[in-house]
Design an enzyme around this catalytic site. Sequence first.
Site, PDB file in Angstrom:
ATOM      1  N   PRO A   2       3.785  -2.034   5.098  1.00  0.00           N
ATOM      2  CG  PRO A   2       3.115  -1.460   7.245  1.00  0.00           C
ATOM      3  CD  PRO A   2       4.306  -1.540   6.361  1.00  0.00           C
ATOM      4  CD  GLU A   3       2.701  -0.591  -0.542  1.00  0.00           C
ATOM      5  OE1 GLU A   3       2.136   0.514  -0.627  1.00  0.00           O
ATOM      6  OE2 GLU A   3       3.825  -0.819  -1.020  1.00  0.00           O
TER       7      GLU A   3
END
Length: 271
Positions: A2-3
């Site tokens: 997850p960014e």
Amino acid sequence: MPELPEVETTCRGIAPHLEGKKVKSLTIRQYNLRWPIPSNMEELMKSHTLLKVYRRGKYILLAFNHGTAMIHLGMSGSMRVLDANVDVAKHDHFDIKFSNGKTLRYNDPRRFGSFLWAGENPLQHKLLASLGVEPLESDFHADYIYKASRNRKIAIKQFIMDSHLVVGVGNIYANEALFQAGIRPSRAANQVSLKRYQRLVDIIKVVLDKAIKQGGTTLKDFSQIDGKPGYFAQELQVYGRAGEQCLQCDEVLIEIRQSGRSSVFCKKCQH
Ligand SMILES: [Zn+2]
């Protein structure tokens, strides 16, 4: 992984279901995440009303009037808002149950995420206090990053990925932004002009903003049993395309490793 855009999307996905609702109970099935979940977490949160869900860097903050809980999705974490009777799946490590019958459920196969209590001044917590500026806020601008780069000989890619400078420019976004800005990832940070930093900053903002907007189309997944929230498909121009042709010229894209991370670039378009 997850960014920042996925984390922002998660906040927006869960907030409308939970803000203003009281915590009824916690169920913790696995305390051993990246750091152990504090054993008094339920005591801290129970019977308190969740006022606000927001983000700092890649931390999701759940604000109560007496303090703030802090969740990080690590390498593989995700969260959904479910009805209380939905069966528990593998890697569902904790539930926060709310008075409206909804459950915030955290899943994380690799367990690099975290669930901590950050107290009354969460931004002063040791994990947040040293974070750099937010990339989509006005204090991330060309002058700021240019000045910070003047005595830095490290590669521009590592420089813009340094979370003490600016948060949330992950590996994929760094690759894409440098390609669009025409800057070679291995160029020394102090060898990039103010004008080029201006372009890079503008592009980073556009790339992240676009990803957040794309994520907006998945918001309903945050409250669906079968919806797998989050890591929406990106239209990538260089990342993952080493050995293929550049989309701007016909040169073959090259891959190098920088600090153990993949950098893909075009040697004709990026200098
Ligand atoms: Zn090219």
